[in-house]
Every structure is written in structure tokens, then in C-alpha cells.
Design a protein around this motif. Structure first.
Motif, PDB file in Angstrom:
ATOM      1  N   ARG A   1      -1.732  -0.509   5.515  1.00 45.38           N
ATOM      2  CA  ARG A   1      -1.086  -1.758   5.102  1.00 45.38           C
ATOM      3  C   ARG A   1       0.210  -1.459   4.376  1.00 45.38           C
ATOM      4  O   ARG A   1       0.248  -0.592   3.493  1.00 45.38           O
ATOM      5  CB  ARG A   1      -2.021  -2.561   4.186  1.00 45.38           C
ATOM      6  N   LEU A   2       1.262  -2.165   4.765  1.00 48.52           N
ATOM      7  CA  LEU A   2       2.542  -2.054   4.069  1.00 48.52           C
ATOM      8  C   LEU A   2       2.494  -2.955   2.835  1.00 48.52           C
ATOM      9  O   LEU A   2       2.370  -4.168   2.955  1.00 48.52           O
ATOM     10  CB  LEU A   2       3.685  -2.472   4.992  1.00 48.52           C
ATOM     11  N   ILE A   3       2.605  -2.347   1.663  1.00 47.67           N
ATOM     12  CA  ILE A   3       2.487  -3.124   0.417  1.00 47.67           C
ATOM     13  C   ILE A   3       3.845  -3.672  -0.002  1.00 47.67           C
ATOM     14  O   ILE A   3       4.019  -4.882  -0.154  1.00 47.67           O
ATOM     15  CB  ILE A   3       1.883  -2.243  -0.706  1.00 47.67           C
ATOM     16  N   ILE A   4       4.825  -2.784  -0.190  1.00 50.46           N
ATOM     17  CA  ILE A   4       6.178  -3.209  -0.555  1.00 50.46           C
ATOM     18  C   ILE A   4       7.050  -3.109   0.687  1.00 50.46           C
ATOM     19  O   ILE A   4       7.208  -2.023   1.258  1.00 50.46           O
ATOM     20  CB  ILE A   4       6.760  -2.351  -1.691  1.00 50.46           C
ATOM     21  N   GLY A   5       7.620  -4.214   1.088  1.00 52.66           N
ATOM     22  CA  GLY A   5       8.402  -4.262   2.319  1.00 52.66           C
ATOM     23  C   GLY A   5       9.880  -4.445   2.084  1.00 52.66           C
ATOM     24  O   GLY A   5      10.502  -5.315   2.720  1.00 52.66           O
ATOM     25  N   GLY A   6      10.476  -3.671   1.192  1.00 50.89           N
ATOM     26  CA  GLY A   6      11.909  -3.761   0.958  1.00 50.89           C
ATOM     27  C   GLY A   6      12.320  -5.122   0.426  1.00 50.89           C
ATOM     28  O   GLY A   6      11.716  -5.631  -0.535  1.00 50.89           O
ATOM     29  N   PRO A   7      13.317  -5.764   1.049  1.00 53.45           N
ATOM     30  CA  PRO A   7      13.778  -7.077   0.547  1.00 53.45           C
ATOM     31  C   PRO A   7      12.735  -8.181   0.693  1.00 53.45           C
ATOM     32  O   PRO A   7      12.845  -9.217   0.053  1.00 53.45           O
ATOM     33  CB  PRO A   7      15.009  -7.369   1.419  1.00 53.45           C
ATOM     34  N   MET A   8      11.695  -7.946   1.519  1.00 56.80           N
ATOM     35  CA  MET A   8      10.623  -8.933   1.674  1.00 56.80           C
ATOM     36  C   MET A   8       9.634  -8.862   0.521  1.00 56.80           C
ATOM     37  O   MET A   8       8.781  -9.745   0.382  1.00 56.80           O
ATOM     38  CB  MET A   8       9.890  -8.711   2.997  1.00 56.80           C
ATOM     39  N   GLY A   9       9.724  -7.828  -0.297  1.00 61.25           N
ATOM     40  CA  GLY A   9       8.861  -7.707  -1.458  1.00 61.25           C
ATOM     41  C   GLY A   9       7.413  -7.425  -1.093  1.00 61.25           C
ATOM     42  O   GLY A   9       7.116  -6.757  -0.098  1.00 61.25           O
ATOM     43  N   ILE A  10       6.523  -7.951  -1.892  1.00 59.52           N
ATOM     44  CA  ILE A  10       5.080  -7.776  -1.677  1.00 59.52           C
ATOM     45  C   ILE A  10       4.496  -9.117  -1.258  1.00 59.52           C
ATOM     46  O   ILE A  10       4.639 -10.119  -1.975  1.00 59.52           O
ATOM     47  CB  ILE A  10       4.373  -7.266  -2.942  1.00 59.52           C
ATOM     48  N   GLY A  11       3.841  -9.152  -0.124  1.00 57.68           N
ATOM     49  CA  GLY A  11       3.224 -10.373   0.363  1.00 57.68           C
ATOM     50  C   GLY A  11       1.713 -10.234   0.430  1.00 57.68           C
ATOM     51  O   GLY A  11       1.162  -9.125   0.382  1.00 57.68           O
ATOM     52  N   GLY A  12       1.036 -11.364   0.559  1.00 58.49           N
ATOM     53  CA  GLY A  12      -0.424 -11.348   0.666  1.00 58.49           C
ATOM     54  C   GLY A  12      -1.121 -10.879  -0.592  1.00 58.49           C
ATOM     55  O   GLY A  12      -2.196 -10.261  -0.528  1.00 58.49           O
ATOM     56  N   ILE A  13      -0.535 -11.152  -1.751  1.00 64.16           N
ATOM     57  CA  ILE A  13      -1.145 -10.731  -3.021  1.00 64.16           C
ATOM     58  C   ILE A  13      -2.353 -11.619  -3.322  1.00 64.16           C
ATOM     59  O   ILE A  13      -2.290 -12.840  -3.197  1.00 64.16           O
ATOM     60  CB  ILE A  13      -0.133 -10.831  -4.177  1.00 64.16           C
TER      61      ILE A  13
END
Length: 350
Positions: free
Chosen positions: A173-185
Motif C-alpha cells: 500500500r502506498l501511504i504517502i503519495g507525494g502531492p496527493m498526501g495520505i488518503g484512506g486514513i
């Protein structure tokens, strides 16, 4: 005289504790009876996070006497590191309160480390120079998280900069996605967790301020040369206050971030640092209770004025100006000081 001063300080600290506990109890009762609106209920955790931010910044600005314009940078360090750990441990530790505590500790630790590393060069500066460097730090941290990619799979954590080169295995799972930040918290922050964090913050700050180290910090604020002449280690005590402030800001970032399903680095920008500084200035430098009240009031005020969308920012600006004039006006201060317990000057004048 010294004992009387200590008693006054202790009473003021206990009053702050009592008012925070009373506010928590009233809001809990209102929430259980359905008296709280959904918008206000959703603001309780952010209010707690901003209260912790205001009290922690007051330790740097009000007690230490140094102007910091990058406090949101420490908040973002805590937010991203704490949420990353919470997401990585989601399967291993299903209990949300335990993950929340671990995330808070990790976020505070990384923010403290950032505060220590930044403090080494920054605390050798004074005045405008220190403010400019802390401002730059906040922008650098935001830029780093905007270009950071962190993922987790069976092999552990994977990181890359500028582009996604984590090469996660199946099921990762990609946790931190650059400018997209963290999603699905998974939103595990609660008002109770926020209240406990506020209380822990107050205990830490009050014990530090009222200790021998706190007196040394205030001596540095009042007269650096005089403090150094009597053997006070300037670097040590400035670093102590700065790192403590950064750690508390990091823990508030974790609390704030885990109240939302998505968090991005742009949320912790220069405007956030200025907003928290406004809380401190309006509440009074060195006045922790004032910072708490200002943070709560100025977080609720924009939402309360939302129905007056055309005039909301105008009213908000007018309120800020009036409060600034009132809190910095000698006439107002002299008038209200007459009503303080134990103040005999007003009685004698009468």
C-alpha cells in the motif's frame, strides 16, 4: 513575597486545568443529549489540536521570547510520521486507542528530532533572522512532503523522492503519495484523545515554566547578557524550550491528521503558522489560558460567521483588530486589573 507569587502562579495553573476539564465535561454532556450541532461536533478535535499548537508556540514566543514562523512545519512532521506508523500498524495492532498512542509518541519524537536539528543553527540567531529561518524551514518541510512517496508491503517501508519508485510488492500500500498526501486514513482521533493531549501539554508546559529550567529560560528572554553573565547556559535552555515546543506541535499534528480521511502537506503551510501565532498574540504572550481561549474562539468564529459569507472575513478582521486594541490598551488593562482577586490598589483608590 516569593511564596505569594508562587501561590498565585499555582492558583492560575489550577484554574486553567479546572476550566479545561469543565469545558470537556459540558461538551460531553451536550454531545450525549444531542445539543451540539454536527458542525461544532466535527470541530472539537481540530480545536484541541489548535489549542495544543497555541500553547506549544507560546512556550517559544511568550516564555522563551523568540519569534518562530515555521511552527506548522513541526505539526506536519508529526502528522505525516504519526499517520504513516498508524497505517503501517493497522493490521498488526487492531486496537485504535493503542495505535493512536503509538502514533502520538512517534509524531512527537520525530518533531522533537526536527526541532533539535533545526535548533542547532537557528537558535544562534535572534529577532528577525530567527523568524526568517524558521519560515524557510516550514516551507522546506512542506516541499519535502509534497515530493515524498512512502509505501509498505511485506518487505517493510519503502521511500522515494520526486516520483513513485517504491516498487511495492503485491498487496502493498502506498501511504504517502507525494502531492496527493495520505488518503484512506482510518479516523481514530476522538474528542477524549484531544482533551487528554491538551491536559498532558498543559502539565508539561506548566512544570517546565515553573521549574529551575523555566526560570532560566525566562531570564534569557528578559536579558540574555545578564543571564549569561551569571552562568546560565543559553544554548541548552533555548534548545530545551524549542524542542519541547516542537514535540508538542508534532503530537497535535497527529491528532489533527487522524481526524480526516485525507491529509496533504499544503494544509500545514505558512498561513497555518500565522494563524497559530495570532492565537498566541491575542491570548497574551506567556498566558496559556489566554492561548486556549483564543484558539477555541478563533477556530469557531469563522464557522459561526459562515452564514454571513459576504461579510464573514470583514467581521473576522474587525473582531481581531478590536481584541488586539483591547488587550494592548493600558486603560483596559488597568480597569480589569482592579477586579483581580487580591488586588488592593483599586480598593485603596476608592
Amino acid at each position: 513575597m516569593k511564596a505569594l507569587k508562587l501561590n498565585k502562579t499555582t492558583r492560575r495553573n489550577y484554574l486553567t486545568y479546572a476550566l479545561v476539564i469543565l469545558a470537556y465535561a459540558i461538551l460531553q454532556i451536550m454531545g450525549s443529549t444531542g445539543s451540539l450541532s454536527s458542525s461544532l461536533k466535527g470541530m472539537l478535535v481540530p480545536i484541541c489540536a489548535y489549542v495544543v499548537m497555541a500553547v506549544s508556540l507560546n512556550l517559544t514566543v511568550g516564555v522563551l521570547g523568540e519569534l518562530s514562523l515555521g511552527h506548522a512545519g513541526f505539526m506536519s512532521v508529526g502528522a505525516f510520521t504519526g499517520v504513516t506508523v498508524a497505517v503501517a500498524l493497522q493490521d498488526a495492532i487492531p486496537a485504535a486507542p493503542v495505535r493512536m498512542v503509538i502514533a502520538l509518541i512517534v509524531g512527537a519524537a520525530f518533531a522533537a528530532l526536527a526541532g533539535f536539528l533545526i535548533g542547532i543553527p537557528v537558535l544562534r540567531l535572534n529577532g528577525d533572522y530567527l523568524a526568517i529561518v524558521t519560515l524557510a524551514f516550514g516551507e522546506i518541510i512542506k516541499s519535502i512532503f509534497n515530493n515524498l512517496y512512502v509505501g509498505v508491503d511485506a518487505g517493510g517501508l519503502h521511500m522515494s523522492l520526486l516520483s513513485d519508485k517504491t516498487n511495492l510488492a503485491d498487496g502493498g500500500r502506498l501511504i504517502i503519495g507525494g502531492p496527493m498526501g495520505i488518503g484512506g486514513i482510518q479516523k481514530i482521533s476522538t474528542f477524549t484523545a484531544g482533551f487528554l493531549l491538551v491536559m498532558v501539554t498543559l502539565v508539561i508546559v506548566f512544570h517546565l515554566v515553573n521549574s529551575r529550567a523555566g526560570r532560566a529560560i525566562m531570564a534569557i528572554r528578559d536579558n540574555r547578557i545578564a543571564a549569561e553573565s551569571v552562568g546560565v547556559n543559553i544554548t541548552k535552555y533555548k534548545m530545551m524550550a524549542f524542542v519541547t515546543s516542537a514535540a508538542l506541535a508534532g503530537s497535535s499534528g497527529v491528532l489533527f491528521a487522524m481526524n480526516y480521511s485525507t491529509i496533504v502537506a499544503n494544509k500545514f503551510d505558512f498561513n497555518t503558522s500565522i494563524l497559530v501565532l495570532v492565537f498566541v498574540v491575542l491570548g497574551g504572550l506567556g498566558n496559556m489560558l489566554g492561548s486556549i481561549i483564543a484558539a477555541a474562539a478563533l477556530t469557531i468564529l469563522p464557522e459561526a460567521l459562515r452564514q454571513f459569507s459576504d461579510y464573514r472575513m470583514l467581521v473576522y478582521a474587525i473582531v481581531l483588530i478590536l481584541v488586539m486594541l483591547a488587550t494592548n490598551n493600558p486603560t483596559f488593562k488597568a480597569f480589569f486589573s482592579r477586579f483581580k482577586p487580591g488586588n488592593r490598589s483599586g480598593k485603596e483608590a476608592a
